[in-house]
Every structure is written in C-alpha cells, then in structure tokens.
Design an enzyme around this catalytic site. Structure first.
Site, PDB file in Angstrom:
ATOM      1  N   ILE A 151       0.822  -1.229   0.000  1.00 53.16           N
ATOM      2  CA  ILE A 151       0.000   0.000   0.000  1.00 53.16           C
ATOM      3  C   ILE A 151       0.851   1.272   0.000  1.00 53.16           C
ATOM      4  CG2 ILE A 151      -2.116  -0.983   0.988  1.00 53.16           C
ATOM      5  CD1 ILE A 151      -1.159   0.166   3.732  1.00 53.16           C
ATOM      6  N   THR A 209       3.878   1.652   7.376  1.00 50.62           N
ATOM      7  CA  THR A 209       2.689   0.971   6.823  1.00 50.62           C
ATOM      8  C   THR A 209       1.399   1.692   7.214  1.00 50.62           C
ATOM      9  OG1 THR A 209       3.807  -1.157   6.911  1.00 50.62           O
ATOM     10  CG2 THR A 209       1.397  -1.204   6.801  1.00 50.62           C
ATOM     11  N   THR A 213      -9.085   0.775  15.321  1.00 48.44           N
ATOM     12  CA  THR A 213      -9.082   0.052  16.595  1.00 48.44           C
ATOM     13  C   THR A 213      -9.563   0.934  17.747  1.00 48.44           C
ATOM     14  OG1 THR A 213      -7.573  -0.891  18.243  1.00 48.44           O
ATOM     15  CG2 THR A 213      -6.619   0.699  16.761  1.00 48.44           C
ATOM     16  N   ASP A 214     -10.039   0.295  18.817  1.00 44.55           N
ATOM     17  CA  ASP A 214     -10.413   1.060  20.008  1.00 44.55           C
ATOM     18  C   ASP A 214      -9.170   1.522  20.779  1.00 44.55           C
ATOM     19  OD1 ASP A 214      -9.595  -1.398  21.046  1.00 44.55           O
ATOM     20  OD2 ASP A 214     -11.418  -1.759  22.202  1.00 44.55           O
ATOM     21  N   GLU A 215      -7.986   0.985  20.398  1.00 45.83           N
ATOM     22  CA  GLU A 215      -6.769   1.349  21.149  1.00 45.83           C
ATOM     23  C   GLU A 215      -6.392   2.811  20.965  1.00 45.83           C
ATOM     24  OE1 GLU A 215      -3.666  -1.540  21.282  1.00 45.83           O
ATOM     25  OE2 GLU A 215      -5.027  -3.180  20.831  1.00 45.83           O
ATOM     26  N   TYR A 265       1.804   1.347  18.103  1.00 48.24           N
ATOM     27  CA  TYR A 265       0.738   0.821  17.229  1.00 48.24           C
ATOM     28  C   TYR A 265      -0.482   1.738  17.279  1.00 48.24           C
ATOM     29  CZ  TYR A 265      -3.456  -1.887  16.074  1.00 48.24           C
ATOM     30  OH  TYR A 265      -4.674  -2.288  15.561  1.00 48.24           O
ATOM     31  N   LYS A 282      -2.206   4.045  14.299  1.00 45.69           N
ATOM     32  CA  LYS A 282      -3.595   3.898  13.849  1.00 45.69           C
ATOM     33  C   LYS A 282      -4.353   5.210  14.051  1.00 45.69           C
ATOM     34  CE  LYS A 282      -5.479   0.647  12.503  1.00 45.69           C
ATOM     35  NZ  LYS A 282      -5.611   0.067  11.131  1.00 45.69           N
TER      36      LYS A 282
HETATM   37  P1  NAD Z   1      -3.009  -9.042  10.494  1.00 44.65           P
HETATM   38  O1  NAD Z   1      -1.702  -8.615  11.055  1.00 44.65           O
HETATM   39  O2  NAD Z   1      -3.498 -10.434  10.733  1.00 44.65           O
HETATM   40  O3  NAD Z   1      -2.987  -8.838   8.895  1.00 44.65           O
HETATM   41  C1  NAD Z   1      -2.483  -7.697   8.281  1.00 44.65           C
HETATM   42  C2  NAD Z   1      -2.420  -7.960   6.779  1.00 44.65           C
HETATM   43  O4  NAD Z   1      -1.955  -6.744   6.142  1.00 44.65           O
HETATM   44  C3  NAD Z   1      -1.455  -9.075   6.391  1.00 44.65           C
HETATM   45  O5  NAD Z   1      -2.048  -9.919   5.436  1.00 44.65           O
HETATM   46  C4  NAD Z   1      -0.266  -8.337   5.799  1.00 44.65           C
HETATM   47  O6  NAD Z   1       0.428  -9.083   4.803  1.00 44.65           O
HETATM   48  C5  NAD Z   1      -0.945  -7.101   5.204  1.00 44.65           C
HETATM   49  N1  NAD Z   1      -0.032  -5.971   5.082  1.00 44.65           N
HETATM   50  C6  NAD Z   1       0.813  -5.464   6.019  1.00 44.65           C
HETATM   51  N2  NAD Z   1       1.516  -4.431   5.528  1.00 44.65           N
HETATM   52  C7  NAD Z   1       1.092  -4.267   4.245  1.00 44.65           C
HETATM   53  C8  NAD Z   1       1.431  -3.343   3.218  1.00 44.65           C
HETATM   54  N3  NAD Z   1       2.371  -2.396   3.406  1.00 44.65           N
HETATM   55  N4  NAD Z   1       0.786  -3.428   2.029  1.00 44.65           N
HETATM   56  C9  NAD Z   1      -0.156  -4.397   1.827  1.00 44.65           C
HETATM   57  N5  NAD Z   1      -0.488  -5.296   2.758  1.00 44.65           N
HETATM   58  C10 NAD Z   1       0.115  -5.238   3.952  1.00 44.65           C
HETATM   59  O7  NAD Z   1      -4.042  -7.961  10.985  1.00 44.65           O
HETATM   60  P2  NAD Z   1      -5.559  -8.130  11.469  1.00 44.65           P
HETATM   61  O8  NAD Z   1      -5.561  -8.581  12.871  1.00 44.65           O
HETATM   62  O9  NAD Z   1      -6.299  -8.881  10.435  1.00 44.65           O
HETATM   63  O10 NAD Z   1      -6.018  -6.605  11.459  1.00 44.65           O
HETATM   64  C11 NAD Z   1      -6.591  -6.013  10.295  1.00 44.65           C
HETATM   65  C12 NAD Z   1      -6.922  -4.559  10.578  1.00 44.65           C
HETATM   66  O11 NAD Z   1      -7.806  -4.475  11.678  1.00 44.65           O
HETATM   67  C13 NAD Z   1      -5.709  -3.714  10.949  1.00 44.65           C
HETATM   68  O12 NAD Z   1      -5.845  -2.450  10.344  1.00 44.65           O
HETATM   69  C14 NAD Z   1      -5.796  -3.593  12.458  1.00 44.65           C
HETATM   70  O13 NAD Z   1      -5.204  -2.391  12.920  1.00 44.65           O
HETATM   71  C15 NAD Z   1      -7.289  -3.596  12.662  1.00 44.65           C
HETATM   72  N6  NAD Z   1      -7.707  -4.108  13.980  1.00 44.65           N
HETATM   73  C16 NAD Z   1      -7.361  -5.368  14.362  1.00 44.65           C
HETATM   74  C17 NAD Z   1      -7.778  -5.841  15.594  1.00 44.65           C
HETATM   75  C18 NAD Z   1      -7.466  -7.240  16.058  1.00 44.65           C
HETATM   76  O14 NAD Z   1      -7.820  -7.587  17.178  1.00 44.65           O
HETATM   77  N7  NAD Z   1      -6.836  -8.073  15.245  1.00 44.65           N
HETATM   78  C19 NAD Z   1      -8.527  -5.016  16.446  1.00 44.65           C
HETATM   79  C20 NAD Z   1      -8.839  -3.728  16.018  1.00 44.65           C
HETATM   80  C21 NAD Z   1      -8.440  -3.279  14.767  1.00 44.65           C
HETATM   81  P1  TYD Z   2      -2.980  -8.890  22.095  1.00 42.66           P
HETATM   82  O1  TYD Z   2      -3.650 -10.112  21.533  1.00 42.66           O
HETATM   83  O2  TYD Z   2      -1.553  -8.636  21.733  1.00 42.66           O
HETATM   84  O3  TYD Z   2      -3.898  -7.648  21.791  1.00 42.66           O
HETATM   85  P2  TYD Z   2      -3.811  -6.099  22.293  1.00 42.66           P
HETATM   86  O4  TYD Z   2      -2.533  -5.818  22.917  1.00 42.66           O
HETATM   87  O5  TYD Z   2      -3.980  -5.395  20.998  1.00 42.66           O
HETATM   88  O6  TYD Z   2      -4.960  -5.886  23.218  1.00 42.66           O
HETATM   89  O7  TYD Z   2      -3.037  -9.005  23.666  1.00 42.66           O
HETATM   90  C1  TYD Z   2      -4.240  -9.043  24.370  1.00 42.66           C
HETATM   91  C2  TYD Z   2      -3.933  -8.909  25.837  1.00 42.66           C
HETATM   92  O8  TYD Z   2      -3.206 -10.061  26.262  1.00 42.66           O
HETATM   93  C3  TYD Z   2      -3.048  -7.718  26.176  1.00 42.66           C
HETATM   94  O9  TYD Z   2      -3.490  -7.175  27.433  1.00 42.66           O
HETATM   95  C4  TYD Z   2      -1.665  -8.323  26.325  1.00 42.66           C
HETATM   96  C5  TYD Z   2      -1.938  -9.711  26.863  1.00 42.66           C
HETATM   97  N1  TYD Z   2      -0.982 -10.775  26.465  1.00 42.66           N
HETATM   98  C6  TYD Z   2      -0.447 -11.626  27.436  1.00 42.66           C
HETATM   99  O10 TYD Z   2      -0.742 -11.492  28.638  1.00 42.66           O
HETATM  100  N2  TYD Z   2       0.412 -12.603  27.037  1.00 42.66           N
HETATM  101  C7  TYD Z   2       0.781 -12.783  25.736  1.00 42.66           C
HETATM  102  O11 TYD Z   2       1.593 -13.692  25.430  1.00 42.66           O
HETATM  103  C8  TYD Z   2       0.216 -11.916  24.735  1.00 42.66           C
HETATM  104  C9  TYD Z   2       0.568 -12.078  23.286  1.00 42.66           C
HETATM  105  C10 TYD Z   2      -0.669 -10.933  25.157  1.00 42.66           C
END
Ligand code: NAD
Ligand code: TYD
Length: 355
Positions: free
Chosen positions: A61, A101, A135-137, A161, A165
């Site tokens: 991207i 990114t 994200t809510d973060e 992170y 975002k």
């Molecule tokens: P993920 O890390 O599993 O996947 C990210 C994907 O983006 C991968 O397939 C990676 O190859 C691709 N990617 C990374 N950099 C890229 C680039 N420069 N160009 C093109 N592709 C690229 O992430 P996820 O958990 O599926 O999260 C997806 C979205 O949702 C993110 O924007 C994240 O911030 C947001 N989000 C995730 C969570 C969660 O709990 N996983 C919660 C809130 C928001």
């Molecule tokens: P994570 O899945 O990394 O999500 P986020 O930090 O975005 O909320 O972690 C979820 C919660 O779990 C976070 O409070 C950190 C904690 N955590 C552990 O306690 N042990 C672990 O090994 C990991 C990966 C996360």
C-alpha cells in the site's frame, strides 16, 4: 459496491471479511491487495481461490504507482482498508514499520483514491467508498470507573501501534473534510476467531496449552479488553458499507469485558474437556514481565451502530471461544505451516526470552 479492493485481505480479519463478502454478495468482484508480510497468508483464502469473483494481487500500500494502477485496472469503486502492522508487542520492539505501513500506507491509499475518484472523472458516476478499519486502542486506557468510549471520546493512543492507527484515522477524516472523499471508519475492539495469526493472545494460549508449554501472562493478568468475534466484526463492516453515513465513525465491540486471566482460564477449562492431559491446563499459567506501557482497561460503547444501523454481536464470548478452540484443534497443520516460516521463531525469542 461492484469492484472492491480489500487491502490486507490475506491477514486474519481481511480474509474472514472476503469470505463473508463472497458468501453474501453475488454480483461483486473482490481484489485482495496484500504485501504478504509475516502476517499475510494467501492460503487463508484457499477455499475461494478458484471463485471467478475473487482475485489476489500482491502489492504494497506504500507503492503509489502500483496502488494507482490497481485502482484503475479493476475500476475499483470501494476500498476496505485492513492492511496494517497490527501487533502492539511488535510496535514496541520495532515502531518504524508501523509508521511506514499504517501512516504512510494509509496516506498513499487515500491520495490515490482521491486522484482516481475525485480529480479525474474516468470512473462512471457510481457510489464510491473508502472504508477504514481501525481500533479502540486509539482511545488509550480507562481507569476502573470511567465510562466506555463513545465515538466522541478524544483520542489518547499509548503504544506506537495505537499512535500509528490514530494518525491514520486522522488522515482519513481529513481527506473527507478537505476533499470530500466518501469515507467511513470503524473502531473495533480485540478480534478473535479462525485464522488469527498464532502470536496473538488467544492462539498463543490454545497452542502452548496443547503442547504443555508455559502460558505467558503479562503482569498480573488483570488487564481488561473487549473481545469481538471476527464474524460479528465482518457483519458490522458490511452493514456500515451498506447503510453507514459518509464521514461517520462507528464503534464495534463484543459487549464483554473479561480480564486476560479469565480468558486464559476459560480456554484451559475448554481444553481440559477437549484434550485432557492428566493435569489441569491452568497449571501451565506463568506470570511474566509486563508489556511496556500496558493499557489497563478497554471498554467500548456500541450504542451508535446498534441504534442507527441495527447491528448486534451474535456470538457470546463463551460460544465464540469454544468455536475458536475447536477451529485451532482442527487446523493444526495451518499453524504448523506458519510456524515453520523463517521469521516465526525469531519473533517468539525476541518477545518472550527476556521476560
Ligand atoms: P493481520 O496482522 O493479521 O494482517 C495484516 C495484513 O496486512 C497481512 O495480510 C499483511 O500481509 C498485510 N499488510 C501489512 N503491511 C502491508 C502493506 N504495506 N501493504 C499491503 N499489505 C500489507 O491484521 P488483522 O488482525 O487482520 O487486522 C486487520 C486490521 O484491523 C488492521 O488495520 C488492524 O489495525 C485492525 N484491527 C485489528 C484488531 C485485532 O484484534 N486483530 C482489532 C482492532 C483493529
Ligand atoms: P494482544 O492479543 O496482543 O492484543 P492487544 O494488545 O492489541 O490488546 O493481547 C491481548 C492482551 O493479552 C493484552 O493485554 C496483552 C496480553 N498478552 C499476554 O498477557 N500474554 C501474551 O503472550 C500476549 C501475546 C498478550
């Protein structure tokens, strides 16, 4: 929504979203635009790879020329933007990639969409949409008695992170305010479910427990998150694409706030049933050094999306966790393939060895 570009569609949420979209929309073309970083896995969509409505394009991207060419080649009218660096722990050890990114990549996409959709009128006058997944973060961390975050809560991101975002959300908002790019944003809580990359909390706990390895709990394990089943999240995004108001943001959450330790103990109990090992899996729980700047409590208010768009999560946390545990038990080969990649063990060592 005719030609949809899904960025990051080879990742956890993006791949679930593409599968969902193809299952509910018949007249659609979905272009999965993904760089295949460590988190990307084209095999996450093996089951749809022969569907004529689906296409995979490997691209970054941040590459403006290639983004521009892809938008034009496939006459993209809808962008659903998931691509990001998504792991807080990785952002603490290597923040630069998050800025590149999440900030520059989002900027590049916005700018190329603006040029294609607004500056040139080559695309027919059909509805266009740039949907940004956030994200809510971005809201920071809550003290014990503070109310849940609404869409009006000021941003206060704490990790690199979350800051990256938050920056990307601001850019998306600014492109709407300044240029009238038709955008929507969702800010969601912690997702869980099938295809989550094995280094995130829930898969770490399931997989380590199965292998009799320590279950690493950061700090005292009393940090609180809201947990959203990925299927519920995908339904929310599709609803926002259909009915959301341009320029608006919507909070999405699972409406539950367990402490991390509660989640971990629940998974242990489920595995005691599904894979008894002679001793309770919770005996493996190991308290380790806390994450730097660890946010204490998240709570997200989903009133807006439920009252304005009629969305509700369909999974309770217990049902969702049960399904997720079953999914990992049935897909250990998928896990194994990822773990055999060159960089995987390197990350596990970097994150856990010094804890
Ligand atoms: P993920 O890390 O599993 O996947 C990210 C994907 O983006 C991968 O397939 C990676 O190859 C691709 N990617 C990374 N950099 C890229 C680039 N420069 N160009 C093109 N592709 C690229 O992430 P996820 O958990 O599926 O999260 C997806 C979205 O949702 C993110 O924007 C994240 O911030 C947001 N989000 C995730 C969570 C969660 O709990 N996983 C919660 C809130 C928001
Ligand atoms: P994570 O899945 O990394 O999500 P986020 O930090 O975005 O909320 O972690 C979820 C919660 O779990 C976070 O409070 C950190 C904690 N955590 C552990 O306690 N042990 C672990 O090994 C990991 C990966 C996360």
């Amino acid at each position: 929504m005719n030609n949809v570009l899904v960025t990051g569609g080879a990742g956890f949420i993006g791949s679930n979203f593409i599968r969902h979209l193809l299952s509910v929309e018949t007249e659609i073309r979905v272009v999965n635009f993904d760089a295949l970083t460590y988190a990307g896995n084209a095999d996450n969509l093996k089951d749809v790879q022969n569907d004529s409505r689906y296409l995979f394009v490997q691209g970054n991207i941040c590459d403006a020329d290639f983004v521009s060419a892809t938008l034009r080649k496939y006459e993209i009218d809808t962008v659903v933007h998931f691509a990001a660096e998504s792991h807080v722990d990785r952002s603490i050890l290597g923040p630069r990639q998050f800025v590149e990114t999440n900030v520059m990549g989002t900027f590049t996409l916005l700018h190329e969409a603006k040029k294609f959709w607004l500056d040139e009128s080559s695309l027919p006058q059909i509805t266009k949409r740039f949907h940004h997944v956030s994200t809510d973060e971005v809201f920071g961390s809550l003290a014990p008695h503070e109310p849940a975050w609404t869409e009006e809560t000021p941003y206060a991101p704490n990790s690199p992170y979350a800051a990256s975002k938050a920056s990307s959300d601001h850019l998306v908002r600014a492109y709407q305010h300044t240029y009238h790019l038709p955008i929507t944003i969702t800010n969601c809580s912690n997702n869980y479910g099938p295809y989550q990359f094995p280094e995130k909390l829930i898969p770490v706990i399931i997989l380590n427990a199965l292998e009799g390895k320590p279950l690493p709990v950061y700090g005292d394990g009393q940090q609180i998150r809201d947990w959203l089943h990925v299927q519920d999240h995908c339904e929310a995004i599709r609803l926002v694409l259909q009915k959301g108001k341009i320029g608006e943001t919507y909070n999405v959450g699972g409406v539950n706030q367990p402490a991390n330790l509660t989640i971990i103990e629940t998974i242990c109990e489920m595995l005691d049933e599904a894979r008894p090992s002679g001793a309770p899996h919770k005996n493996l729980i190991t308290f380790v050094k806390d994450r730097l700047g660890h946010d204490r409590r998240y709570d997200i208010d989903t009133t807006k999306i439920s009252t304005e768009l009629g969305w509700q999560p369909r999974h309770t946390l217990t049902e969702g966790l049960f399904d997720t545990v079953q999914w990992y038990l049935a897909n250990l080969e998928w896990v194994q393939t990822i773990r055999q990649r060159q960089d995987y063990q390197g990350w596990i060592d970097a994150n856990y060895k010094a804890r």
